[in-house]
Design an enzyme around this catalytic site. Structure first.
Site, PDB file in Angstrom:
ATOM      1  CG  ASN A  73      -0.409   0.663   2.417  1.00 61.55           C
ATOM      2  OD1 ASN A  73      -0.460   1.890   2.557  1.00 61.55           O
ATOM      3  ND2 ASN A  73       0.167  -0.134   3.299  1.00 61.55           N
ATOM      4  CB  ALA A  74       1.757   3.863  -1.864  1.00 60.91           C
ATOM      5  CG  LEU A  77       0.591   8.560   6.518  1.00 63.61           C
ATOM      6  CD1 LEU A  77       1.880   9.251   6.988  1.00 63.61           C
ATOM      7  CD2 LEU A  77      -0.025   7.784   7.688  1.00 63.61           C
ATOM      8  CG  ASN A 133       2.253   6.268  11.954  1.00 67.09           C
ATOM      9  OD1 ASN A 133       3.358   5.716  11.899  1.00 67.09           O
ATOM     10  ND2 ASN A 133       1.479   6.431  10.899  1.00 67.09           N
ATOM     11  CB  CYS A 136       5.143   9.675   8.808  1.00 70.80           C
ATOM     12  SG  CYS A 136       5.031  10.387  10.441  1.00 70.80           S
ATOM     13  N   GLY A 225       0.620  -7.896   5.997  1.00 74.68           N
ATOM     14  CA  GLY A 225      -0.037  -9.201   5.843  1.00 74.68           C
ATOM     15  C   GLY A 225       0.912 -10.357   6.133  1.00 74.68           C
ATOM     16  N   GLY A 253       1.356  -7.203  12.569  1.00 76.48           N
ATOM     17  CA  GLY A 253       2.094  -7.601  11.366  1.00 76.48           C
ATOM     18  C   GLY A 253       1.753  -9.021  10.997  1.00 76.48           C
ATOM     19  N   GLY A 275      -4.586  -5.781  10.709  1.00 75.45           N
ATOM     20  CA  GLY A 275      -4.879  -4.803   9.665  1.00 75.45           C
ATOM     21  C   GLY A 275      -5.233  -5.486   8.357  1.00 75.45           C
TER      22      GLY A 275
END
Ligand SMILES: Cc1cc2nc3c(=O)[nH]c(=O)nc-3n(C[C@H](O)[C@H](O)[C@H](O)COP(=O)(O)O)c2cc1C
Length: 316
Positions: A73-74, A77, A133, A136, A225, A253, A275
């Site tokens: 994923n990208a 945010l 978080n 970033c 995943g 994770g 997630g």
């Protein structure tokens, strides 16, 4: 004969979760209605999507892909900013509190100072915990290194957040670092009440060999995943060794089954984040994972999670 009683509850920084499965930040968790649905589906805690001081649009589609071994994923945010998130969190809190499901508000910022400001703005929504978080980029920094990459910078962020809130703080660490143990020690010394680990791994690239182009619009993306689970287990072990058993870890994770929760408990997790499995299998994954965990505990004669917690550490 009655089945033996199994207690799946756990305590995270003084907050009780009815079971150890927590919705990880970012996969769902933008609106209070969806957060309430995830709670009804059996999650023991809900983490909202990371929010920043100002709204962020994020990257263009496609932003999330299932590549067979997990997700890439990208998202960039994307979020509506702290002002809107405060309202969502307040509404979510009202729905979750009667069910006894704690709410974790995830925050991020582009500078150390802004982390404190977002923490201060989010606190009136009274989430049970704040998750910071730090995975970033830091725009204060010439090299745009992420906050989570450096023990000093990560500890400064933690200090800033702690100065601005009285709510217990989890710091969410990245696996993309050379010395995770030192970073974990540094954030705990700076006042972190607990640690969430890991954020997505990478970045990676997946190509479409027909079009010869990357699959993600942003080209690179974080991996999550099942494929990353062994790395997450190793990271949780490293953190647990570095900070000791008093600091709770939300092990995240690749958790997809009850067996995966057992593995995380064995290296010392207090709870687990889920997630990608929610994106891949739907919200029902929480109920399934908890049923599998309960069945394992009954079969092996464990009554509570603490019977399993840290039990593999002497061997790893
Ligand atoms: C689509 C997507 C969006 C995410 N967004 C966030 C986010 O906003 N904040 C954050 O801390 N982690 C974010 N993450 C990372 C997850 O919370 C989690 O740490 C990571 O995916 C590993 O867990 P999993 O294998 O169960 O997905 C995101 C992950 C995915 C797949």
């Amino acid at each position: 004969m009655d089945a033996p009683a199994v207690d799946l509850s756990t305590i995270l920084c003084g907050v009780r979760l009815p079971n150890p499965t927590v919705l990880a930040s970012g996969v769902l968790g933008l609106s209070h209605q969806v957060m309430a649905r995830v709670a009804r589906a059996g999650a023991g805690g809900i983490t909202s999507k990371s929010c920043s001081l100002k709204p962020r649009a994020g990257y263009h589609n496609p932003t999330i892909l299932d590549w067979g071994m997990g997700l890439i994923n990208a998202v960039g945010l994307s979020n509506p900013g702290v002002e809107v998130m405060v309202e969502e969190l307040q509404a979510a809190r009202e729905l979750l509190a009667p069910q006894g499901i704690p709410l974790i508000a995830s925050i991020f910022a582009e500078t150390i100072y802004d982390f404190g400001t977002v923490a201060r703005f989010i606190s009136p929504a009274r989430p049970d915990l704040i998750e910071v978080n730090v995975s970033c980029p830091n725009i204060d920094d010439r090299y745009r290194l992420m906050f989570a990459a450096d023990p000093y910078v990560a500890s400064q962020v933690t200090r800033r957040v702690k100065l601005n809130t009285d709510i217990p703080v989890l710091v969410k660490l990245s696996p993309n670092v050379t010395d995770l143990s030192r970073i974990a020690e540094a954030v705990v010394e700076a006042g972190a009440d607990g640690i969430t680990a890991i954020n997505s791994l990478g970045p990676g690239i997946i190509l479409d060999v027909k079009t010869l182009r990357p699959l993600l619009a942003h080209v690179t993306g974080g991996l999550s995943g099942s494929a990353i689970r062994p790395i997450a287990v190793r990271c949780v072990r490293d953190i647990r060794r570095a900070v000791g058993e008093e600091v709770p870890i939300v092990a995240t994770g690749g958790v997809t089954t009850g067996r995966d929760v057992v593995e995380m408990l064995l290296v010392g997790a207090a709870a687990v984040g889920i997630g990608s499995a929610v994106a891949q299998r739907g919200m029902d994954v929480f109920r399934q994972v908890n049923e599998e965990l309960r069945a394992y505990m009954v079969e092996h004669g464990y009554g509570r999670l603490s019977d399993l917690r840290g039990k593999a550490l002497p061997f790893v």
